[in-house]
Design a protein around this motif. Structure first.
Motif, short mmCIF file in Angstrom:
data_model
loop_
_atom_site.label_atom_id
_atom_site.label_comp_id
_atom_site.label_asym_id
_atom_site.label_seq_id
_atom_site.Cartn_x
_atom_site.Cartn_y
_atom_site.Cartn_z
N UNK A 193 -16.94 6.91 20.85
CA UNK A 193 -16.02 7.14 19.74
C UNK A 193 -16.53 6.43 18.49
N UNK A 194 -16.37 7.08 17.37
CA UNK A 194 -16.96 6.56 16.15
C UNK A 194 -15.99 5.74 15.33
N UNK A 195 -14.75 5.70 15.74
CA UNK A 195 -13.79 5.00 14.88
C UNK A 195 -12.63 4.44 15.71
N UNK A 196 -11.91 3.55 15.09
CA UNK A 196 -10.77 2.96 15.76
C UNK A 196 -9.59 2.91 14.80
N UNK A 197 -8.47 2.51 15.37
CA UNK A 197 -7.24 2.47 14.58
C UNK A 197 -6.82 1.02 14.39
N UNK A 198 -6.59 0.64 13.17
CA UNK A 198 -6.14 -0.73 12.88
C UNK A 198 -4.66 -0.68 12.51
N UNK A 199 -3.82 -1.31 13.29
CA UNK A 199 -2.38 -1.28 13.00
C UNK A 199 -2.06 -2.00 11.70
N UNK A 200 -0.96 -1.63 11.09
CA UNK A 200 -0.66 -2.15 9.73
C UNK A 200 -0.44 -3.65 9.69
N UNK A 201 -0.02 -4.25 10.78
CA UNK A 201 0.30 -5.67 10.68
C UNK A 201 -0.95 -6.53 10.46
N UNK A 202 -2.14 -5.93 10.63
CA UNK A 202 -3.36 -6.69 10.40
C UNK A 202 -3.96 -6.43 9.02
N UNK A 203 -3.31 -5.58 8.26
CA UNK A 203 -3.81 -5.28 6.93
C UNK A 203 -2.98 -6.01 5.90
N UNK A 204 -3.62 -6.44 4.85
CA UNK A 204 -2.89 -7.14 3.80
C UNK A 204 -2.46 -6.16 2.72
N UNK A 205 -3.42 -5.49 2.13
CA UNK A 205 -3.09 -4.58 1.04
C UNK A 205 -3.99 -3.36 1.11
N UNK A 206 -3.48 -2.29 0.54
CA UNK A 206 -4.27 -1.07 0.42
C UNK A 206 -4.49 -0.80 -1.06
N UNK A 207 -5.74 -0.66 -1.46
CA UNK A 207 -6.03 -0.27 -2.84
C UNK A 207 -6.17 1.24 -2.86
N UNK A 208 -5.25 1.87 -3.52
CA UNK A 208 -5.34 3.33 -3.62
C UNK A 208 -5.19 3.73 -5.07
N UNK A 209 -5.43 4.99 -5.32
CA UNK A 209 -5.27 5.44 -6.72
C UNK A 209 -3.81 5.51 -7.11
N UNK A 210 -2.92 5.32 -6.17
CA UNK A 210 -1.50 5.23 -6.49
C UNK A 210 -1.10 3.82 -6.88
N UNK A 211 -2.02 2.90 -6.69
CA UNK A 211 -1.71 1.51 -6.98
C UNK A 211 -2.09 0.65 -5.80
N UNK A 212 -1.81 -0.62 -5.92
CA UNK A 212 -2.07 -1.53 -4.81
C UNK A 212 -0.82 -1.54 -3.94
N UNK A 213 -0.95 -1.08 -2.73
CA UNK A 213 0.22 -0.87 -1.88
C UNK A 213 0.19 -1.80 -0.68
N UNK A 214 1.36 -2.17 -0.25
CA UNK A 214 1.43 -2.81 1.05
C UNK A 214 1.48 -1.69 2.09
N UNK A 215 1.10 -1.98 3.32
CA UNK A 215 1.00 -0.89 4.30
C UNK A 215 2.29 -0.08 4.45
N UNK A 216 3.43 -0.73 4.31
CA UNK A 216 4.66 0.01 4.56
C UNK A 216 4.95 1.04 3.48
N UNK A 217 4.29 0.92 2.35
CA UNK A 217 4.56 1.89 1.27
C UNK A 217 3.88 3.22 1.55
N UNK A 218 2.86 3.18 2.41
CA UNK A 218 2.15 4.43 2.71
C UNK A 218 3.12 5.48 3.22
#
Lengths: 658, 370
Positions: B336-361
């Protein structure tokens, strides 16, 4: 934080009011519900807190009595919860409390506007925020706002009503009350002292000063009344500061009416004064009145659990025969609603969806049979009618969150009815709206949930479920139907043993099942790959409110890092925030816990009943914090628990606010 | 500043597997992975410049075709996909725009059905690519959600759709720049950044930071078996950013000197977690246990309405793995080439919608799709 709040924390005070209340013989054996208060007021409070002569009441005033049954209504019923922001309401109440603690000083200094801030704050403090109508909420958040006005308006009327009652039932009752008051005062005093003492430790310096000053003022204006008052109101000290400064600033008409009363007698004066503080009501008259008005005669259970005194604790099983015999004699409650109420009471209908659907069908029937009385507006009158039904249902069994949401939906539909619609048209549209609600929000939602959830069941999985949830049952059956190979572990718990129903249904359909009790959940969890749970409600902070034991299962699953999937229709989401299982809960029959089947313990339980040191606590629900939930499957898809407020924000709007 | 040397590309491109041009995707290796591999061979900046010059805008040729009976979304998509700088989703969006252009439909309904069919073929062509699926879905949402469509006649509606399609493509292209700008506040002087995988967004972020004269150090994981880290470190060294290569297994060892972890994402799922190159999960776990922030740079077209509960809960993207030695037949290889990282291990997401916390996704997804 301030003396007003003390009694809230000390449940014994409530108990005083309740236990010592001497019940006046009800003048009318059959309460007249349709008279009960204006439309909004009813929703906001249980019928218990309405005054008998409801026409006088402005929508605001109902002082939330601190009595259990009142709390029952308010707690369990989200119905009254007005509109969108329970959150804000909480804040508002909180603020009001703080304001209240400083207000006595303010008013002594003469700087505060002529309002009864103290009362407001007390009121909102005792509220806990849930049972208010819109207007009440507003006034609570603006302590100087219209609240005191309604108070003023009501107070004289209230007392007039009281006078009338007193005169009809002769001096006998008066005497009884007086003596009761004295008796109480003896009992209440030490407690009160203890209370203030404990409060002193907690309150800040400024607050203490405020209290002291207020007390001084109170002493000056009300000499010698102290002890009596203490007897009548469970919390005399806080009440005085709130009340005493007020008469000076009250509008002239009010004082005039007040002085009229004073002319009658000192005794009467005090009694008339007291309703304004609203505490008295909680303890005595309010409860009595509520009792008089209530259809269902519930007996208080003898041994109450202290921590849960804010919840109704009734004896079970003795009201039903009496009620069912009344079914034809009662004209204020529609028979369909009555039937549903009885079914709730007897536990014939259980399960949130079933209860909600039954209730909505009953409302449909009631609306069909409804005719607007002459000189009345359909919107207003029908809402009042529905309110009456709702409070009846609350008496039978506290509403679930989902029922509250459904009632809110219905009321909004009524409110949204175009004015020019004729009565048959309006009724037809309401009925079809109710039907649409049932179809779309419940039945169709279940189907969508099943479709979503089934994608998370792979071959060879072991699914665990707790208790009985009809959505989970549908999911399991559907997954079996489409040929998934999986095993089911059904965890059950006493005393309801709802899991057996699920077990029976699954086994007859040929599913591979394991049945165990919750005691074994930590053992069985090791082999489980998914946990599917039903829900009674999910709150804005993602807290799951579900059958008691759910939290335990979810936490054990979390410890074993098994994903917990909650299946819940979106109409059960609630914008309130729940932090623990204490504030909002329902108590079941304590005997159900005490009596273990298969054991001849007749004598055993009898000795237990008499034991003052033993209380049975049969909680019906508990709350699971969001971090133990991996996913919520709802009709809007699979979402994380953090997205509940999104759904509430995006979709509740169209149902409720438009 | 960019030296024109592509020697290492030549090494890579000989290794990269051949493109699958059939509509039937060979099951063994996910087409998604193939695109990635091809891009990896191709992503370097100088090659990019050449390629950009070399590749003619395919839409000009296609629009000339007009009523071409044998129009094929997948060919179109593959044509776009070869453009090195285009993300897969953007390629899909371009291909879908071409579908509108080539369509002979005379009613909106027909056109919508055609679009739907095209997106379905695209999606089924490569089920493993999340951004492709998400891009198709988003495009259809974006294009068909025009209230103006109902009032106009078909031709103007169609041109409006095209307009929207172009706009959407542009927005997607701009996303990377936006993200790079947004993330600048988080990169401070003297910080050490751990990077895993070869993400064009992360590269853009680091590039922008370097251009802003920030002083920072980058630790690159090796990224077996693709050697993504080697590629990235090559790129970064050309930007005069101090780089250190690590073994994938040395992440925990060097985590204490790391200030933040930067990863890209193949897909951002409903829970706020990400699906990314194998190894992201363990890096996030290590970072979480050492209280280091994990930042994800991902364009919003990678948001997908998926909700994996665990690692096995998604279609695996398989890839070939070279171990250098012969593996006995009985030994199983996790491909398998990829894995899934659950949101509790992520701090922030930089997206073109802005800097989001995982729950905003999830919030954004709900607003986009429902």
């Amino acid at each position: 934080m301030d003396p007003r709040r003390g009694p809230l924390a000390v449940p014994k005070v409530r108990r005083v009011g309740f236990f010592t209340s001497i019940e006046p013989s009800p003048e009318t054996p059959r309460p007249n519900r349709s008279l009960s208060g204006p439309a909004e007021a009813i929703t906001s409070s249980s019928p218990l807190s309405d005054s008998p002569s409801g026409q006088f009441i402005s929508p605001v005033q109902i002082p939330p009595s601190r009595h259990h049954s009142d709390n029952l209504a308010s707690r369990a019923a989200p119905v009254p919860v007005p509109g969108p922001s329970a959150f804000r309401r909480q804040l508002a109440n909180d603020r009001a409390l703080h304001v209240g603690s400083y207000n006595p000083v303010d008013s002594l200094l003469g700087t505060s506007p002529p309002s009864s801030n103290g009362e407001v704050s007390e009121d909102s403090g005792s509220l806990f925020g849930f049972q208010r109508s819109d207007s009440a909420k507003l006034s609570a958040s603006f302590p100087n706002g219209g609240f005191d006005m309604t108070m003023r308006v009501r107070a004289p009327q209230e007392s007039e009503a009281k006078v009338a009652i007193a005169s009809t039932s002769d001096g006998r009752k008066k005497n009884v009350e007086a003596s009761a008051g004295e008796g109480e005062s003896v009992a209440a005093k030490p407690r009160k002292e203890k209370e203030t003492k404990s409060l002193k430790e907690k309150t800040s310096k400024a607050e203490r000063r405020a209290i002291q000053e207020a007390q001084r003022a109170a002493k000056a204006s009300a000499k010698g009344e102290g002890s009596k008052r203490a007897g009548e109101s469970s919390r005399p000290k806080p009440s005085k500061p709130a009340k005493q400064p007020q008469p000076k600033k009250e509008a002239p008409q009010v004082t005039s009416s007040v002085s009229e009363k004073r002319a009658v007698s000192v005794e009467k004066e005090r009694r008339m004064d007291v309703p304004q503080t609203q505490m008295q009501y909680d303890d005595k008259s309010r409860v009595d009145k509520a009792k008089r008005r209530s259809v269902v005669e519930q007996t208080e259970s003898k041994n109450k659990v202290e921590l849960f005194l804010h919840l109704p604790q009734y004896e079970r099983g003795n009201q039903l025969p009496n009620l069912s015999s009344n079914i034809f004699s009662l004209d204020t409650i529609h028979h369909a609603v009555y039937k549903v109420g009885l079914q709730h009471l007897a536990g014939d209908i259980s399960g949130d969806n079933a209860r909600c659907i039954a209730m909505l069908h009953a409302f449909q029937e009631a609306i069909n049979d409804y005719t607007t009385p002459p000189m009345k507006d359909l919107t207003m009158d029908l809402t009042a009618k529905i309110n009456g039904y709702v409070s009846f249902l609350i008496e039978c069994r506290p509403l679930s969150m989902s029922m509250g949401n459904a009632i809110r939906f219905l009321k909004n539909q009524i409110r949204k009815l175009p004015v020019d619609l004729s009565e048959p048209e309006a009724k037809a549209s309401l009925c079809s709206e109710i039907g649409r609600f049932i179809d779309e929000k419940i039945l169709l939602a279940d189907k969508v949930i099943v479709q979503h959830a089934v994608t998370k069941i792979r071959d060879g999985e072991v699914l665990l479920t707790y208790g009985f949830s009809c959505v989970v049952e549908m999911i399991l059956l559907y997954a079996h139907e489409i040929g998934r190979k999986f095993r089911v572990v059904i965890v059950d718990s006493r005393p309801n043993l709802e899991g057996q129903k699920l077990l029976r249904r699954l086994v007859t359909r040929g599913l591979d099942c394991t049945y165990t009790h919750i005691n074994a959940v930590s053992y069985i969890m090791g082999e489980v790959t998914r946990v599917f749970l039903g829900a009674s409600s999910i709150f804005s902070n993602g807290t799951l409110y579900s059958k008691v034991g759910t939290a335990c299962v979810a936490m054990v699953a979390n410890a074993f890092s098994v994903p917990v999937i909650v299946c819940c229709e979106a109409y059960k989401f609630h914008e309130r925030v729940l932090l623990d299982s204490i504030c909002s809960n329902e108590l079941g029959d304590p005997d159900a816990i005490a009596n273990v089947p298969l054991r001849n313990n007749k004598k055993h339980s009898k000795t237990m009943d008499n034991n003052k040191n033993l209380q049975f606590l049969n909680l019906m629900y508990d709350s699971t914090p969001a971090e133990y939930i991996s996913m919520i499957v709802t009709d809007y898809g699979m979402i994380p628990p953090t997205s509940i407020p999104v759904i509430v924000r995006e979709y509740r709007r169209e149902d409720l606010l438009l | 500043m960019w030296r024109r040397s592509a020697s290492f590309i030549l090494d890579r491109s000989s290794n990269s597997p051949p493109m699958a041009d059939t509509t039937q995707n060979p099951d063994a290796i996910s087409a998604y992975y193939q695109t990635r591999a091809a891009h990896h061979g191709v992503i370097t900046s100088d090659w990019l410049a050449q390629a950009q010059a070399a590749v003619e805008q395919p839409d000009s040729t296609h629009s000339g075709l007009g009523p071409n009976k044998s129009f094929n979304v997948i060919d179109e998509f593959n044509g776009w996909r070869k453009q090195p700088d285009l993300a897969e989703a953007v390629a899909a969006i371009r291909a879908m725009a071409a579908v509108i252009r080539a369509s002979e439909a005379t009613t909106m309904m027909e056109l919508e059905i055609e679009l739907k069919k095209a997106s379905d073929t695209l999606k089924s062509w490569d089920k493993t690519s999340i951004s492709l699926t998400a891009g198709c879905d988003l495009f259809i949402r974006y294009v068909t959600r025009t209230s103006a469509l109902e009032y106009e006649d078909f031709n103007s509606a169609k041109s409006r759709l095209l307009e929207r399609a172009e706009k959407f493509g542009e927005i997607s292209c701009k996303a990377r720049k936006i993200i790079a700008m947004l993330s600048q506040d988080f990169i401070f002087d003297g910080c050490t950044i751990l990077v895993h995988g070869l993400s064009r967004v992360v590269l853009e972020v680091l590039k922008t930071a370097a251009q802003n004269n920030k002083l920072f150090r980058v630790l690159c994981t090796e990224g077996r078996p693709d050697g993504t880290g080697v590629l990235l470190s090559n790129e970064l060294s050309k930007l005069d950013i101090p780089v250190k290569l690590l073994l994938d297994s040395a992440v925990a060892y060097s985590m204490d000197e790391v200030d933040m972890v930067f990863v890209g994402a193949d897909g951002v799922v409903e829970s706020g977690g990400i699906i990314n190159m194998m190894g992201t999960y363990q890096i996030a776990l290590v970072a979480h246990s050492m209280n280091k922030p994990v930042y994800v740079a991902a364009e919003s077209y990678k948001f997908a309405r998926l909700y994996p509960l665990d690692q096995k809960d998604m279609a695996p993207a398989l890839r070939p793995i070279e171990f250098g030695v012969k593996i006995p037949a009985k030994v199983e290889v996790e491909r398998s080439a990829r894995d899934y990282t659950p949101p509790q291990y992520l701090t922030l997401l930089f997206t073109d919608l802005g800097v989001l916390s995982p729950s905003v996704v999830s919030d954004e997804l709900i607003q986009l799709y429902l």
